[in-house]
Design a protein around this motif. Sequence first.
Motif, PDB file in Angstrom:
ATOM      1  N   VAL A 185      32.206  49.149  35.829  1.00 52.18           N
ATOM      2  CA  VAL A 185      32.428  50.525  36.196  1.00 52.18           C
ATOM      3  C   VAL A 185      32.036  50.869  37.903  1.00 52.18           C
ATOM      4  CG1 VAL A 185      32.205  53.076  35.927  1.00 52.18           C
ATOM      5  CG2 VAL A 185      32.455  51.556  34.121  1.00 52.18           C
ATOM      6  N   VAL A 186      30.971  50.379  38.394  1.00 52.01           N
ATOM      7  CA  VAL A 186      30.485  51.007  39.676  1.00 52.01           C
ATOM      8  C   VAL A 186      30.528  49.846  40.660  1.00 52.01           C
ATOM      9  CG1 VAL A 186      29.142  52.644  38.761  1.00 52.01           C
ATOM     10  CG2 VAL A 186      28.081  50.348  39.134  1.00 52.01           C
ATOM     11  N   SER A 187      31.180  48.695  40.315  1.00 55.10           N
ATOM     12  CA  SER A 187      31.099  47.665  41.286  1.00 55.10           C
ATOM     13  C   SER A 187      32.382  46.831  41.218  1.00 55.10           C
ATOM     14  CB  SER A 187      29.935  46.636  41.399  1.00 55.10           C
ATOM     15  OG  SER A 187      30.111  45.678  42.149  1.00 55.10           O
ATOM     16  N   VAL A 192      38.406  45.997  43.025  1.00 59.32           N
ATOM     17  CA  VAL A 192      39.962  45.920  42.711  1.00 59.32           C
ATOM     18  C   VAL A 192      40.768  46.969  43.368  1.00 59.32           C
ATOM     19  CG1 VAL A 192      41.789  45.582  40.909  1.00 59.32           C
ATOM     20  CG2 VAL A 192      39.532  44.525  40.531  1.00 59.32           C
ATOM     21  N   ILE A 193      40.336  48.347  43.078  1.00 56.58           N
ATOM     22  CA  ILE A 193      40.971  49.273  43.515  1.00 56.58           C
ATOM     23  C   ILE A 193      40.858  49.321  45.040  1.00 56.58           C
ATOM     24  CG2 ILE A 193      40.909  51.860  43.725  1.00 56.58           C
ATOM     25  CD1 ILE A 193      41.721  50.664  41.088  1.00 56.58           C
ATOM     26  N   THR A 246      40.035  47.061  30.531  1.00 50.12           N
ATOM     27  CA  THR A 246      39.980  48.026  29.811  1.00 50.12           C
ATOM     28  C   THR A 246      39.852  49.337  31.034  1.00 50.12           C
ATOM     29  OG1 THR A 246      38.552  47.244  28.071  1.00 50.12           O
ATOM     30  CG2 THR A 246      38.193  49.643  28.543  1.00 50.12           C
ATOM     31  N   LEU A 247      39.184  49.061  32.088  1.00 50.03           N
ATOM     32  CA  LEU A 247      38.999  49.870  32.948  1.00 50.03           C
ATOM     33  C   LEU A 247      40.490  50.056  33.757  1.00 50.03           C
ATOM     34  CD1 LEU A 247      35.624  48.830  34.680  1.00 50.03           C
ATOM     35  CD2 LEU A 247      35.922  51.163  33.502  1.00 50.03           C
ATOM     36  N   LEU A 248      41.062  48.989  33.938  1.00 51.31           N
ATOM     37  CA  LEU A 248      42.323  49.147  34.717  1.00 51.31           C
ATOM     38  C   LEU A 248      43.539  49.877  33.938  1.00 51.31           C
ATOM     39  CD1 LEU A 248      42.525  45.704  36.285  1.00 51.31           C
ATOM     40  CD2 LEU A 248      42.622  48.010  37.645  1.00 51.31           C
ATOM     41  N   ALA A 291      25.202  49.646  43.063  1.00 51.75           N
ATOM     42  CA  ALA A 291      25.745  48.297  42.789  1.00 51.75           C
ATOM     43  C   ALA A 291      26.464  47.794  43.906  1.00 51.75           C
ATOM     44  CB  ALA A 291      26.845  48.585  41.541  1.00 51.75           C
ATOM     45  N   ILE A 292      27.085  48.717  44.747  1.00 48.51           N
ATOM     46  CA  ILE A 292      27.794  48.186  45.860  1.00 48.51           C
ATOM     47  C   ILE A 292      26.636  48.318  47.149  1.00 48.51           C
ATOM     48  CG2 ILE A 292      29.720  48.506  47.569  1.00 48.51           C
ATOM     49  CD1 ILE A 292      31.193  49.528  45.015  1.00 48.51           C
TER      50      ILE A 292
END
Length: 367
Positions: A185-187, A192-193, A246-248, A291-292
């Motif tokens: 979720v956070v990295s 990708v986005i 799933t996130l995409l 995370a980033i």
Amino acid sequence: MRGTVLVAGMGLIGGSLAKAIKAAHPQAEIIGYDIREDEVGLAEALNIIDKKAESFQQGAEQADLIVLAVPVLQTEKLINELAEFTLKEEVIITDTGSTKKRIMSCAAILEDRQITFIGGHPMAGSHKSGVAAAKELLFENAFYLLTPGEGANEKQIAVLKKWLQGTKAKIIEISADDHDRLTGVVSHFPHVIAASLVHQARKYNNSNSLISRLAAGGFRDLTRIASSNPEMWKDISLHNKDVLLTLLHDWKIEMERVIEVLEEESEPLLFDYFNEAKEFRDDLPAKAMGAIPSFYDLYVDVPDYPGVISEVTAYLAEERISITNIRIMETREDVYGVLVISFQNERDRKRAQQCIEKQTNYDLFLA
């Protein structure tokens, strides 16, 4: 602590871990291994390691702690090799990979042989790479996630934490499944986005080259994580494929909803959409490392006259404050300041802010 530590992978993470471990445990012997002879040779020359391993097997078989600081696909390969070696009975093996479920599944082969494997993920990085960029305090105040295998007991986890105490990181134990969902979720998903936004700009730039010039401001900052190592992110994406898919799919539904709201021209819904995002984002910790890897930028509203940049950097040089990057912003929509100076950490940025405020009356802003 006394003992021998093998760090396999002499990059930024491996080198920084070697330095942190040595700082906290000066009596330990740090052995380095890397298939890149120049990197492991440089690590030895810089005294980041005490000596280099003649081979991965030779270094592993004399180690009390083995740290696999290599890309995730390479980690799987080294785990399978370790299963065939004659290791010390009490050896602890850990890794630094950004995904955990597949690695922990692979590490089951070690647990079958009564070898302790504790997954690890130090959530810190830098804009620089390679062992020459290694820093003892790279992980200070960062989250360091551990995913113990079923065969690891509390004593072994405590021993690993003691080995890692020199990182000064915030160590948290978590399951491999939770790790991959959270970091997805956070990295992983944001990377990708960011890449997709850059691809879209590149496509439009083919018909209007002004796009690349206008993207030099806030857009460049928004998508800066898209400049990360493509080989590494290919591997991470494949390792965490299920979570990313799933996130995409959820993102696709989210964007379809935005399209509907725009087509409806619903001002209340649009306001709520942006306002709820603003409120959640504003409540995120401002100084904590996540995370980033954080970017420590200082925006300086300098006047436009010849030599002003060298003037500002001279002030910083007098205070021996190192900078990692400096650039002029041509497009400044929603961004304050024409000069952007990047630093390695929050301390350097704060010192720079105080230095420039003391020497000038320029307006300064933090990102």
